[in-house]
Design an enzyme around this catalytic site. Structure first.
Site, PDB file in Angstrom:
ATOM      1  N   PRO A   1       0.833  -1.206   0.000  1.00 50.51           N
ATOM      2  CA  PRO A   1       0.000   0.000   0.000  1.00 50.51           C
ATOM      3  C   PRO A   1       0.861   1.246   0.000  1.00 50.51           C
ATOM      4  O   PRO A   1       2.067   1.193   0.261  1.00 50.51           O
ATOM      5  CB  PRO A   1      -0.803  -0.125   1.301  1.00 50.51           C
ATOM      6  CG  PRO A   1       0.034  -0.991   2.174  1.00 50.51           C
ATOM      7  CD  PRO A   1       0.740  -1.950   1.259  1.00 50.51           C
ATOM      8  N   CYS A   2       0.250   2.386  -0.284  1.00 53.68           N
ATOM      9  CA  CYS A   2       1.015   3.622  -0.405  1.00 53.68           C
ATOM     10  C   CYS A   2       1.747   3.932   0.891  1.00 53.68           C
ATOM     11  O   CYS A   2       1.323   3.536   1.982  1.00 53.68           O
ATOM     12  CB  CYS A   2       0.110   4.777  -0.828  1.00 53.68           C
ATOM     13  SG  CYS A   2      -0.753   5.595   0.527  1.00 53.68           S
ATOM     14  N   LEU A   3       2.847   4.650   0.782  1.00 56.09           N
ATOM     15  CA  LEU A   3       3.703   4.915   1.927  1.00 56.09           C
ATOM     16  C   LEU A   3       3.023   5.745   3.010  1.00 56.09           C
ATOM     17  O   LEU A   3       3.437   5.719   4.172  1.00 56.09           O
ATOM     18  CB  LEU A   3       4.981   5.609   1.464  1.00 56.09           C
ATOM     19  CG  LEU A   3       5.900   4.778   0.559  1.00 56.09           C
ATOM     20  CD1 LEU A   3       7.069   5.631   0.073  1.00 56.09           C
ATOM     21  CD2 LEU A   3       6.402   3.532   1.278  1.00 56.09           C
TER      22      LEU A   3
ATOM     23  N   SER B   1       0.430   5.094   4.438  1.00 58.52           N
ATOM     24  CA  SER B   1      -0.164   4.179   5.415  1.00 58.52           C
ATOM     25  C   SER B   1       0.809   3.827   6.538  1.00 58.52           C
ATOM     26  O   SER B   1       0.437   3.121   7.470  1.00 58.52           O
ATOM     27  CB  SER B   1      -0.621   2.896   4.716  1.00 58.52           C
ATOM     28  OG  SER B   1       0.498   2.177   4.199  1.00 58.52           O
TER      29      SER B   1
END
Length: 267
Positions: A173-175, A177
């Site tokens: 998931p995108c950073l 998060s």
């Protein structure tokens, strides 16, 4: 049963005839891209959105996977980092990210003549806290894996059956998060988290997270790998590398990696 679901998925794409795919390079959206391209051919277009929260290494993987599939692939930049509703990191941060993404894709699809925008949301995602799904629904985005009730395990099963070498690729998931809700997100913070995770990847640990809270980096690894990590990692070197990136404190989460751990505030 999985054969029937694949048949239904192909029929769904055949009805669409033409679609633009929100393609991150993760196992879900890559399976969607693969099957959509097999059915619709050049009437499909995979779009990868990039920003400070997207690892450059993941973009390279996405490019390689798209080339392997054969699908036409384009890159675009999204501007969620300019939205304080996103960077202030509220509990519904993902809503603002996906709003930016799908507003951009919707305009692109309209300009290029694609009647459908589709994503890689799977049936299991509906059971998790994912405010970004609401943003996609509001903009008419379709989720074929959900429509056919394909779970994450079935995504990997189908990917393996179709010979996709990345079928067991860890989720990425995108950073953003990696930060507790309420802590401001900046490009520099995202960069140091990303570089820290890449360093650990190079040590051989693929399924991990470096959670960032203030000046502290908290490393999460699968529980079964923690002992090996402690015994076989040059810990002083690791600390030096992460401190050079801007962290002051480097810790190891003894519970281990668990997807969605930061969402336990809702429990």
């Amino acid at each position: 049963m999985i054969v029937e679901k694949l048949k239904r998925l192909k029929a769904l794409f055949a009805e669409m005839e033409q679609a633009l795919i929100a393609y991150s390079g993760g196992v879900d959206s890559t399976l969607v891209a693969k099957i959509a391209y097999d059915v619709m051919g050049d009437n499909t277009l995979a779009i990868t959105a990039v920003s400070a929260s997207f690892l450059p290494e993941e973009l390279e993987n996405a490019k390689l996977q798209a080339a392997t599939i054969g699908i036409c692939h384009q890159i675009l930049e999204t501007q969620e980092m300019k939205n304080p509703n996103y960077t202030s990191n509220p509990v519904n941060r993902c809503y603002f990210c996906k709003s930016e993404l799908h507003d951009t894709l919707k305009l692109l699809g309209k300009n290029l003549g694609y009647p459908y925008i589709i994503d890689g949301v799977n049936a299991d995602d509906l059971n998790e806290y994912r405010p970004g799904i609401q943003a996609a629904k509001e903009r008419g985005v379709r989720s074929p894996l959900v429509e056919v009730n394909i779970t994450k395990a079935e995504v990997r099963q189908l990917s393996q059956q179709l010979g996709l070498p990345w079928w067991n690729k860890p989720a990425q998931p995108c950073l953003s998060s990696r930060f507790p809700y309420g802590e401001e997100i900046t490009a520099s913070k995202l960069h140091r988290v990303g570089r820290a995770e890449v360093y650990l990847h190079k040590l051989g640990y693929k399924n991990l997270r470096v959670r960032s809270e203030g000046d502290t980096a908290r490393i999460e690894l699968p529980p079964e790998t923690i002992q090996d990590f402690i015994l076989n990692t040059d810990l002083p070197r690791l600390v030096n590398v992460l401190q050079d990136l801007g962290f002051i404190y480097v810790t190891l989460d003894l519970e281990g990696y668990r997807s969605g751990k930061l969402n336990q505030v809702f429990q």
